[in-house]
Structures are given as C-alpha cells and as structure tokens.
Design a protein around this motif. Structure first.
Motif, PDB file in Angstrom:
ATOM      1  N   ILE A 117      46.062  77.268  13.215  1.00 42.37           N
ATOM      2  CA  ILE A 117      45.143  76.837  12.162  1.00 42.37           C
ATOM      3  C   ILE A 117      45.178  75.316  12.013  1.00 42.37           C
ATOM      4  CG2 ILE A 117      44.747  76.956   9.648  1.00 42.37           C
ATOM      5  CD1 ILE A 117      45.468  79.872   9.758  1.00 42.37           C
ATOM      6  N   GLN A 221      40.075  79.379  11.492  1.00 42.14           N
ATOM      7  CA  GLN A 221      40.464  79.895  10.187  1.00 42.14           C
ATOM      8  C   GLN A 221      40.312  81.405  10.238  1.00 42.14           C
ATOM      9  OE1 GLN A 221      41.512  78.056   7.543  1.00 42.14           O
ATOM     10  NE2 GLN A 221      41.279  76.156   8.704  1.00 42.14           N
ATOM     11  N   ILE A 224      36.723  83.238  10.242  1.00 45.15           N
ATOM     12  CA  ILE A 224      35.828  82.110  10.490  1.00 45.15           C
ATOM     13  C   ILE A 224      34.439  82.569  10.932  1.00 45.15           C
ATOM     14  CG2 ILE A 224      36.526  81.855  12.917  1.00 45.15           C
ATOM     15  CD1 ILE A 224      36.346  78.821  12.473  1.00 45.15           C
TER      16      ILE A 224
END
Lengths: 315, 373, 512
Positions: A117, A221, A224
């Motif tokens: 991340i 993320q 995402i």
C-alpha cells in the motif's frame, strides 16, 4: 474555461474507461465462447495486485502488464475448470471467484505490514506523443495525449472485432457460443475453445487491474477497483457483444465516473452517486428494449448457449 | 467419459443419487482441501497456519463474545442465503439479493425515522421490518415483471439492480441532505439514528432477536417449500416448466411470486441489520457483499433452508475472527481469501455428488481403446 | 430442369451389406443390405421406427454398426464420425438442421468447410454459392441470417453446405416433413438436377406420393429389416403401402357400449405451429361418451398441435372447442382440467412427468389442488404418499424406490403412472397421444386394456397415434390427419391398413 474543463474530463474519461474496456473486451471474448464469468472483479483485483507489485519491483511497465494478464488468466482457469470441465453453475463459480480474487488482492496488499500500500511504481506510463502534438486543439488532449495502454486497447478492439467477425477462428468461437452441438459436428473442440477464451477474459481483466493500479492511481488500496469489474460486465451487455460498441460504451461509462466533478464546475449539479448508477441503469434499459423487440434481440443479445454447460451425452 | 491409465480405465458416469457416505465425504474433503491450500499460502508468506487456524476457531466460536459475534454476522447471511434458496429452487437466478438487502435497509430505516417513538417499540419494529421486506419484494419485482412477461434475462437485470440500489443508498447519505442523513454531520456524513425503542431487543450481549427471526423464517421457508401447494408448484416448475403448464399451473405467476418472496427475504435481512445492529442507514456497513455471499452460501447448502444456517455461521466465523488475526500479526485479509478458496473447493466437490468414478481393469493391452468421447 | 426420364444410372456409389445395429438390446437394423448408384434418387420407405434413420446414420458416420460393411465407390471404408463421412463425400441433411441460427448463410457455409482460409473472404464464397444456387435451384442470399429464412430456405442452406463441402452422396432424412407442398416441389426439382449431374441421393420418407414422384428406385424397410427393393417404374402405391405396413392386423373384439352424447367437439379449428405456419386447418372432430376416436397420421402432420389446442396450451386461430356443452376455446388449462379433461402427452419424460421429482409428487400433479391432498394452502405429505401407494398398487406400477427421480423408472411404468394420475381424476374426456410408443409388448397390452376399460366406463377418448395397429385395435372411428387437415374419417369396420396407409400418405380415396 468551461470548455477546457469539459475537454479535460473527456480526456480522463478515456483514461478511466481503459481498464473497463480491457476487462470488458476480455469478458466479451469469454462470453462469445458460451461461458459467463461473473468473476471479473476478482480477476481484475487478483491480476492487478500482482501486476502492480511487479511495477514496484523495477519491472518495466509492459512486463508488469503481461504478468497481470497471466495472473488474471490463471484465476480464469479456475472458473474454466469449474464451469467447463465440472459443469458447475457458472453464477456460483463466478461469484466464488470474486471473493477469492478480492481476498487474494487484500491479502497480498497486507503482507509485510501492508508494504504494498505504501509502494509506488518505479516508472510512469508516459504519453506516447510529443508535447507539440499533445498541444493541438481538441485532438491533442482527446486523441494524442495518452499513454501506450490506451492505444493498445484501441488495437485490441480492432483485433477482437476482426478476429471475431472476419476470421475462421472467430467463426468457430461464435459457433461454440451459439450452438456447441453444431460446432462439435464440424470438428471444433468445444471444451478447448471455452478454456482458451475464458483465460483470454481473465487476461483482459488482469491487464485492466494492473493499469488501474500502476497507471491511473499509481497505488494499491483495498477495494481500489470500486466495482469496475461489474461495470465491465455491464459493458459487454450494453455493447451488444460487439467490440467497437464496447469502445464507445467504455468511454461513456468512464465519463459518467468523473463527470460529476466537471459538471459541478460548469454549474450542473448531479451527484456522483447518481452518475455511478447510470452504467447499470442504462444496461437494464438496453436489455429490456432489446428483449421487447425480437429483431433487435436476434442481433444484440447474448450468445444462445451462454452459461449453458455442454456435454455430448445430453446432445 | 473414459480415461486410460496403464492397464486401468477410469470411467466417469453420472449418478442420479449420491449415497449418504458420499454426501458427507465430498464436502468434508472439500473443506479439508481448502484449509490445506490456505495453510500452504500462509506458509509461503511466512505465517504460521496452526496459529492462524487456532485463532480463527478461538475467535470465531469459543467463548460468549466469539459465538455471539459470529451469530450476529451470520444473521443477514441466513436471510440472503434463504433468498437465493427460494429462487434457485425454481431455477430462477436472482442474484440481486445484495440490492434487495440494501433497499430493505433503506426502507426500514426510513420508516423507523418517520414513526420515531410515536407508535411504541413493538409496533414500530414490526412496521420497520415489514417495510424492509416490502421494499425488497418490490425491488425484485422490477426484474421479475420483465422476466415473466418479456422474458428478460433475470441474471443480468437482478445483477444490475444491485448497483442501482447501492447508488440510491450512497446518494441518500453521501450526496444529498436527505431525510436519512444526519444534518448535524456535514463533513463526515452518516445516517440519522432511529429512536432506541425501535431497536431490536437483545438476548445475550449484543446478540439481537434478528437471529430468532432468521431461524423462524428458515423453518417457514422449509415448511412452505415442502408442505404447501405453492412449494409443490415451485418444485414442479423448477424441474419441468412444461409439465407444470400441462398440469394447469401458471408459470409466469410462479416466477413473480418466487422472485418477490426471494426479494422480501433479502429486504427483511436488510431491515433487521438496521434494527438489530446499525440503528441507521450506514452505507459502509451495508455494502460488504452480503447478497453475493448469500448466493454462494445457498449453493454450498445445496439449496436446503436448514443447510444455510451452518454454512452461514461458518462463513461468519471467518469474518468475526479476522480482527483477532490482525492482533497476532497475521493479515486479517487471509479470511476473505480462505473464504473464496473454501467456496471454490466445495463448489468443485459437488461434482462428485453427481458423478461416480469407477476404475476398471482393462482386458486388452494398455491404451488399446481410444480414450474418445 | 429435366423432368424427363434420367440417364441410365451407372456405377455403384455405396453398398451397405449385412448392417445390424442394436440399441440397448433392441434391433434398429437387422442384417440390412442397401445399394446406391451414382445419378439416382433412391427412396428409403418405411413407417416410424422401421430403421430408416438408423441406416442413414450408419452411412453418415453418426452410428457405428454392430456388424456389416460399408463400401464407397467399391472401396471398403470405416466411418467413425460424421466428420469422416464428410471427408468421404457422404453428407446428411438431418430433420433437425445443423445450422447456427444467428449466423449468416455465408458464415454457416464457411463453418462447415475445413479448407476455407483463415480469413473469411466473402467474395469467392459468394461466387461459388451463387453458381451452385443457380445450377440446382438453391438460391439463397449469402448475407441473410439463418433465422430470417423460411424452413424451406434453411433446408436449401443445409444442402448447399454439403455441396459446398464437396459431398457427392446426399442423404435427406424426411426432408418434406417440414415443407409446404410448394417447397416440396422445389426440392424435388433440385434433387432431380443433382441426380442428373451424377450425384447419388437417398431420400427418406413415408409418403408414397413422394416416392412415386421423385425416386428412381425404392427400398422398403419394416421393423428394422429390408422388405424389398425395386425400381419405382415397377412399383405401385398399393403394393408399397402393403410392404410398408405389412403385418397381419388382428382385430380383437372388445365389448362395445353404444356411444353416448357428444362430449368433445372440435369445430373448424385452425392453429399455427411453432414456426408460424398453419399446422392444423379446419379440423372437425367429435368424440362421444364411451367412444374412442383414433387420429391416425404420419408424425408431424399436426398431431402435436391438435393435442395442444385441446389441452389449452395453444390458442387456435379460428374455430371452437366445446366440452360437455361448455365453450372452452379460450379457457385456461386449469379450467379445462376442472371440467374433466385428462391428458396423456406424447413426451412422457418432460411433459407427462417432471422427471427429476419422485413418483409420488408426479402422481399428485393434478390432484394436489383438492382435499384430501391439500387443505387450503397446505399440502398433506401423508396424503400424497398414501395416494401414491394406492395408485401404485391399483395400476401395478413397479420399480418405485422412495424419493428417487421418476425418470429412473421404465417407460412402461412411467406410462402406467401417467394413466394412473389422469384416470384417477375420473375425466370426462381423455386425450392420449402416442400412448404406447416405445413400450414393450406386455406394457402395450396393459395400457390398451386400461384405455378400453376407461371408454367402457363412459369416458370420451381422443387417441392420437402413429401406430396403425393401435388405431385399428382400439378406435371406434378413425380420423386421418395429413398436413394438418382431416384426410378422411372411417368407421372402425371400414378401416383397413391399406386404405389408411393410402390416406396417411396423402392420397385421396374415393371410398372414404
């Protein structure tokens, strides 16, 4: 000023439409062989997270995209095995794949205290054409301002359209998706065809995921993709299983994703949540119009044998 | 299908009914396989699978807090699982439980906010839950009507409607100052909370009576499918629509009723989540894929209403144990991956219920028979 | 196009010797010899189940014979797949076309031809198709989608597909079954043109007129065996009909109650089939209480549509249906059932029964609506089971094992179960379609006995059957359907196989 905002948002519609297009085009190939794979969201995340990891590890971006495609195809292989060989319900298998791919991406993203991340790709997707060309009015931002993935997606659309509708191989796939028993009698292997095209679908989703993470957001993320895989699924239906229509529809869907912001600037206030619904809403409307009109249904509806397992015994 | 291996030949043939042993062994083996694969992944990434699995059992099942937490998470899954069972029994593929669940939550929170404390607890709760079920049913009807009368593919329409429902919910909280949104919170929008009297009574700890309602509906659905004319017609139509038509059944009405009952169950699940856990319309807590998971839960339960309960509890125990794993330094996300692998393995295992593999010794030399068709 | 006597055929195209093929112990072909010459149209004549399709499928590579030899052009060959047969120049037009509906004609032709290039080039294909089309009267637009074409045009595409692939031995399985008379005429012209060019054609049919009209030679099959072969110039319809039907039909006496009031009247009913053509036209049938009216005819002449119109699954375009004095033309199936209509459908496994369900459920398919099986919305499992056991005993249904799917039962037991369900509702009218098709002798006897007893008890029975023996054994009156129309109606004492055979083949008979 308003004009330039509109132009910019159209240009970014092309960018955000690209992963939708790549994944949708892949699913379109899969569905033309008679296999429905609901697992796009999972393959997109699963393939994308590995592609993104590659891009953070000194790998060139084309290599990262290729790895993303391969991983996506491997996820699709699971679906192919379940749907084609074991002939299980394709809805259930596809949804299980969504969970698996999502879980895989989240797990990989969380390893080593979520190292991924906090990682960034080592290189960026650069525009292909020089600044002089990009500054041209209208065509500059809209057509000439993109990176190579966008242009590759155009080539893929052309290849897919040509392959499906102008070659013997394409004819064979469509025959498998329309009428596997007839395809079988002329010596086409239904099982092999469906495996190959299911994996092509996974590759498309994996590339789309990699581009989304390594290209558009330059980050990973959890979650995402935000439903991009489902939009890709809708895209196939909305485009009536035709590649060129998918190209247009992908950018329409892409535009809806970030039009809210620019519309606000020009004084129209449509909340993004409403715009996000549009791809799905439009798809339902298109589906109902098509099913209500038999002539249109013949041309733009799903392959006849879609999601129907084939076995010779029950022919 | 034949496959030659040395002097033996494997023959695969479909079997009409699996024996008790196979019906028990196939899923057991599948579950075991899923955990082995999960263990390999954990090992490959430097985690301790024994520690992880022990913790998952501990935090999922052992102790009051663990078991009530698991049951709270299982409750909405039981509803969406039942929703899928009802529809799939008739081979009507409602994959819109996600959206029906969300709209159920929207409607019941709306009704809850509207009645406030004016009608008192029990009446208000009943109103909320009825509104949830009704909203789910009507939302399902949006797909059911075109399916029954235009023959519009319900797989696609119910799937698309999920995202329409999601959009509606997000709009109500994030993008507007709607009736549902708490006006006091401008920067970080949340839903307004309903009056405390409207919350479902709790039994043990945070465990609310929603679980009892879920169990009651499991019994009702089981009974309705098995012991009513309606259930009989669903069974016949699912097996052979043509036989149903010839014996005078109305197949179009059955499609409508089945999809709406399915939607009502999912919607009721959404209402109970609001009344029992959330107290408001909370998009973050309501868009976790409960509807999609419910479909897989139903499939793993072999479309048996009572089967839904243990499968839902098992899946819920995973989610419930996730934070505990994080504390131990194991990424909690492993539970989602494990859940997915478990789904895939069990789905694959179902194949063995429908097909038997026989090993035969071949008379001739190896490979004499062509391994064709 | 040449209508005159064709050139003398020369050379042997195919020879099948001693072909035997069994399915699950039942002989479909037993020691059949067959030969085919270049340049001839060879009709293969026989009733349903005589083994015509099996013999053709052996030559087309679909079935491998249990024993026997195939020679093509004098060479022994082993045909293990349709693909291989095609490579030898043998191709078959099946009754169910092997065309991809949504593809264009051109695409279907390309798909069927392995040697076309990687790219699908339209131009050369269109030129060749145009040429073939003009020469043989097979004109179709290459760019049309198959689903847009009429059945006759689709058949042309099938033939074109085979010609385009280089097929020289063309087998057509009941090609006129789906055609209008005009389309049939066009097909005959095409076949003649092909034969004149030296192709060999096998034409499967059970219509005598067609044999006489189009074939050079005819081989007659009956019960899987070859009965005889002769040039059509030496054959006459009456002889062929006798060869085809052939058996000595004993007509056992059955007690006869005088027919009562008319219970079912079908008045001038016209209805469309699935393809939008008129499948039945101006059909007039009256069935009285205690009467069995047999509807004879070759499959596909409107029988299915007739049954569906009576049971309420197909809306008639014109006409009226009256049951027990009530006009039921627009009534739902359920209303008709409530008025006392029983139905034994042709397709036992999917229409007569929900095959995946246990027998008890299937026996309850109609009775579940009333007490004692249900009260209000609630179904009584015990009553369903109890009724099932009673019916099983009463109708001697065997092989039932608890909750196992009904489809595992034998055909005879399934049919007994369907009759048990329908008769236990004490219908006033029973429509029975192909009630004994495919059953063994014992089961046939039992089912017929049940039907006779039911008629004696006062039920009006409309029996639709392709089996002449059955028609003659049971009917009080025989009605012959041909191309959706009533070709003739004969009282039982006037009906004989020869006469019926002629009527079924579409020949008007003065005596009728």
């Amino acid at each position: 000023m308003n004009e330039s905002v509109l132009l910019l948002s159209l240009a970014s519609a092309v960018v955000i439409g690209t992963p939708i297009l790549l994944a949708g085009l892949g699913e379109m190939m899969t569905e033309h062989s008679g296999v429905m794979n609901l697992g796009i969201e999972g393959m997109l995340l699963g393939g994308g997270v590995v592609g993104f990891w590659m891009s953070t590890q000194q790998a060139s971006l084309p290599l990262a995209m290729a790895v993303g495609a391969v991983v996506g195809a491997l996820f699709a292989l699971i679906h192919a095995y379940l749907a084609v060989t074991l002939r299980v319900n394709q809805i259930v298998s596809g949804l299980a794949l969504v969970v698996t791919g999502t879980g895989f991406a989240s797990f990989v993203g969380s390893l080593n205290d979520s190292a991924l991340i906090y990682s960034r790709p080592v290189s960026k997707f650069e525009p292909v054409f020089g600044e002089a060309m990009r500054d041209l009015p209208l065509v500059g931002p809209l057509v000439l301002g993109h990176d190579w993935v966008v242009y590759m997606s155009w080539v893929l659309v052309a290849v897919a359209a040509f392959w499906l509708f102008r070659t013997r191989a394409g004819l064979a796939v469509r025959a498998v998706g329309e009428d596997p028993a007839t395809a079988d009698t002329v010596g086409i292997s239904v099982g092999l065809t469906r495996y190959v095209y299911t994996m092509i679908g996974g590759a498309g989703a994996g590339m789309g995921g990699t581009y989304l993470m390594a290209g558009i957001f330059s980050t990973y993320q959890h979650g995402i993709s935000a439903g991009l895989g489902w939009i890709a699924f809708a895209l196939v239906i909305f485009a009536g299983w035709r590649p060129w229509r998918a190209l247009v529809a992908a950018y329409v869907f892409g535009a809806l994703r970030n039009l809210g912001f620019s519309l606000q600037i020009v004084g129209v206030d449509i909340p993004p949540d409403v715009l996000n619904v549009f791809p799905f809403f439009l798809t339902i409307v298109a589906l109902m119009i098509i099913s209500a009109r038999p002539a249109a249904a013949r041309r733009f509806s799903a392959p006849s044998a879609l999601s129907v397992p084939y076995s010779r015994e029950t022919r | 299908m034949n496959l030659s291996l040395g002097s033996r030949r494997l023959t695969v043939e479909s079997r009409p009914v699996a024996s008790r042993t196979v019906r028990f062994l196939a899923p057991t083996f599948s579950v075991a396989l899923a955990f082995v694969i999960g263990a390999l992944i954990l090992l490959a990434t430097g985690q301790d699978p024994v520690l992880a699995y022990t913790e998952m059992i501990r935090k999922g099942f052992l102790g009051r807090l663990a078991i009530t937490g698991t049951l709270i998470i299982a409750t909405p899954l039981i509803f969406t699982g039942l929703a899928a069972v009802v529809a799939f029994r008739m081979k009507v593929w409602n994959i819109g439980a996600e959206g029906q669940f969300i709209l159920g939550a929207v409607a019941s929170s709306g009704v809850g906010l509207w009645v406030g404390d004016q009608v008192g607890g029990p009446a208000g709760i009943v109103l909320m839950l009825v509104a949830g079920a009704l909203a789910g049913a009507l939302f399902a009807a949006l797909a059911a009507l075109p399916r029954a009368y235009l023959n519009t593919d319900e797989v696609i329409s119910t799937l698309m409607l999920n995202f329409v429902a999601l959009g509606i919910m997000n709009y109500l909280i994030f993008s507007s100052f709607s009736f549902w949104r708490d006006p006091g919170r401008a920067t970080f929008p949340v839903g307004k909370f309903v009056e405390d009297v409207l919350l479902l009574p709790r039994m043990v700890g945070r465990l609310h009576v929603g679980l009892i309602i879920a169990l009651a509906f499991t019994v009702i659905i089981w009974w309705a499918l098995r012991y009513t004319k309606w259930g009989f017609e669903v069974m016949v139509t699912g097996d052979s629509p043509r036989a149903a038509l010839y014996s005078g059944m109305r197949v179009d009405r059955k499609i409508l009723s089945v999809l709406m009952v399915s939607g009502a169950l999912a919607g009721l699940g959404g209402g109970i989540e609001v009344g029992g856990v959330l107290g408001n319309l909370d998009p973050r807590a309501l868009s976790l894929g409960v509807g999609f998971t419910g479909i897989v839960v139903a499939a793993l339960a072999r479309l048996s209403p009572f089967g839904v309960i243990p499968v839902a509890i098992l899946v819920a125990s995973f989610s419930n144990a996730a934070p505990g794993l994080q504390v131990l330094g194991i990424p909690s996300e492993i539970v989602i991956l494990l859940e997915g692998i478990l789904f895939l393995c069990i789905v694959a295992g179902e194949w063995f219920l429908r097909n038997a593999i026989r090993v035969e010794r071949m008379a001739g030399p190896a490979g004499a028979e062509a391994p064709a068709s | 196009m040449a209508e005159s006597v064709p050139e003398v055929p020369s050379g042997e195209a195919a020879r099948l010797t001693g072909i035997t093929k069994h399915f699950f112990g039942v002989a479909a072909n037993e020691d059949v010899d067959f030969d085919l010459r270049w340049g001839e149209i060879h009709a293969l004549l026989g009733e349903n189940g005589a083994g015509k399709s099996t013999l053709c499928s052996v030559l087309a590579g679909l079935y491998h014979p249990d024993s026997g030899e195939i020679h093509l052009d004098g060479e022994p060959v082993d045909l293990s797949s349709p693909h291989q047969a095609l490579d030898h120049g043998v191709g078959m037009v099946y009754q169910h076309f092997r065309l991809v509906d949504r593809f264009t004609v051109a695409e279907n032709l390309t798909l069927g031809h392995p040697e076309t290039g990687f790219f699908t080039s339209r131009r050369s294909l269109e030129r060749q198709v145009g040429e073939l089309g003009r020469r043989y009267g097979l004109e179709v637009s290459p760019q049309a989608a198959v689903w847009q074409l009429s059945v006759g045009e689709q058949q042309r595409v099938e033939i074109l597909k085979l010609l385009y692939r280089g097929v020289r031995i063309l087998i057509l399985d009941e090609p006129t079954a789906v055609l209008t008379p005009q389309e049939s005429q066009n097909l005959f012209h095409t076949l003649r043109a092909l034969a004149d060019d030296g192709q060999a054609i096998i034409f499967v049919t059970h219509k005598l007129d067609e044999v006489m009209a189009v074939a050079d030679r005819v081989t007659v099959l009956r019960d899987g065996r070859k009965v005889g072969a002769m040039p059509t110039s030496e054959a006459d319809p009456a002889t062929l009909a006798r060869m085809m039907v052939g058996r000595d039909l004993s007509v056992p006496e059955r007690p006869r109650t005088a027919p009562g009031e008319p219970v079912l009247s079908i008045k001038g009913v016209t209805a469309e089939g699935d393809r939008g053509l008129e499948a039945i036209r101006d059909v007039e049938i009256e069935v009285r209480a205690s009467q069995i009216v047999g509807v004879a005819g070759v499959a596909g002449n409107g029988q299915r549509e007739l049954a569906e119109v009576v049971t309420g699954l197909r809306r008639p375009k014109r006409g009226q249906i009256i049951m027990g004095g009530v006009d039921i033309t627009r009534s739902s199936t359920l209303d008709r059932i409530k008025l006392g209509l029983g139905f034994v459908p042709e397709d036992r496994m999917r229409t007569g029964m929900a095959g995946g369900l246990p027998l008890a459920a299937n026996l309850a398919l109609k009775a579940y609506r009333q007490p004692p099986l249900s009260r209000g919305p609630v179904l009584s499992k015990q009553a369903v089971e109890y009724r099932a056991r009673t019916l099983e005993k009463q109708f001697d249904i065997r092989g039932v094992r608890g909750a196992l799917p009904t489809s595992l039962l034998s055909g005879g037991n399934i049919q007994r179960a369907i009759l048990a369900r329908e008769l236990s509702a004490q219908p006033r009218v029973l429509v029975a379609a192909a009630p004994t098709r495919g059953l063994d002798v014992a089961a046939i006897q039992a089912i017929r006995q049940l039907l006779i007893e039911e008629a004696e008890a006062g039920t009006a029975i409309l029996m639709i059957s392709e089996d002449l023996e059955e028609i003659l054994d049971l009917s009080d009156e025989v009605i012959v359907l041909y191309e959706g129309q009533v070709m003739g109606r004969l009282p039982r004492d006037r009906a004989d196989p020869d006469l019926l055979g002629m009527l079924m083949a579409g020949r008007t008979v003065d005596a009728a």
